[in-house]
Enzyme design. Sequence first.
Site, PDB file in Angstrom:
ATOM      1  N   GLY A  53       1.317  -1.141  -0.127  1.00 20.80           N
ATOM      2  CA  GLY A  53      -0.004  -0.001  -0.229  1.00 20.80           C
ATOM      3  C   GLY A  53       0.612   1.252   0.308  1.00 20.80           C
ATOM      4  N   HIS A  54       2.133   1.221  -0.168  1.00 21.42           N
ATOM      5  CA  HIS A  54       3.029   2.188  -0.185  1.00 21.42           C
ATOM      6  C   HIS A  54       4.045   1.951  -1.337  1.00 21.42           C
ATOM      7  CE1 HIS A  54       5.834   5.416   2.057  1.00 21.42           C
ATOM      8  NE2 HIS A  54       5.142   5.730   2.953  1.00 21.42           N
ATOM      9  N   PHE A  55       3.584   2.625  -1.856  1.00 22.88           N
ATOM     10  CA  PHE A  55       2.405   2.948  -2.720  1.00 22.88           C
ATOM     11  C   PHE A  55       2.216   2.149  -3.955  1.00 22.88           C
ATOM     12  CE2 PHE A  55       4.284   6.665  -0.928  1.00 22.88           C
ATOM     13  CZ  PHE A  55       3.181   7.178  -0.114  1.00 22.88           C
TER      14      PHE A  55
END
Length: 122
Positions: A53-55
């Site tokens: 999720g990053h990124f």
Amino acid sequence: MSTMNIIFNKDEIKKVLPHRNPFLLVDKVLDFERNKYIKTTKLIKKNDLFLKGHFPKFPVLPGVYIMEIMAQSSCFLLLKSQKKILLKDFYCLSSIEKCNLKTFVFPEQRIFIKVFIKKKIL
């Protein structure tokens, strides 16, 4: 291709640190001098949980994870500097001064951390 001199491997690190996967972030100890310093490493893998999720379109190691690798490295240094490891759940890092994260760390890159003991507070 150069080889790394490994002082402590992941199994030996687990005997000292209370952290476990996926939050045990120190892979190897490459250099160590009791009560002075430690040099550790972590290989950032493309499937590491924190990259999802990053990124998603630009996966990069979050800076807070770099700080946590520093914290775990310092904890290992201080615990291994004791004659006997008595306080396995004692977290040792009290401060990080002048930390500048100057570049991105991407998947399949290896990060190296060197921690020095400046002073002990007890």
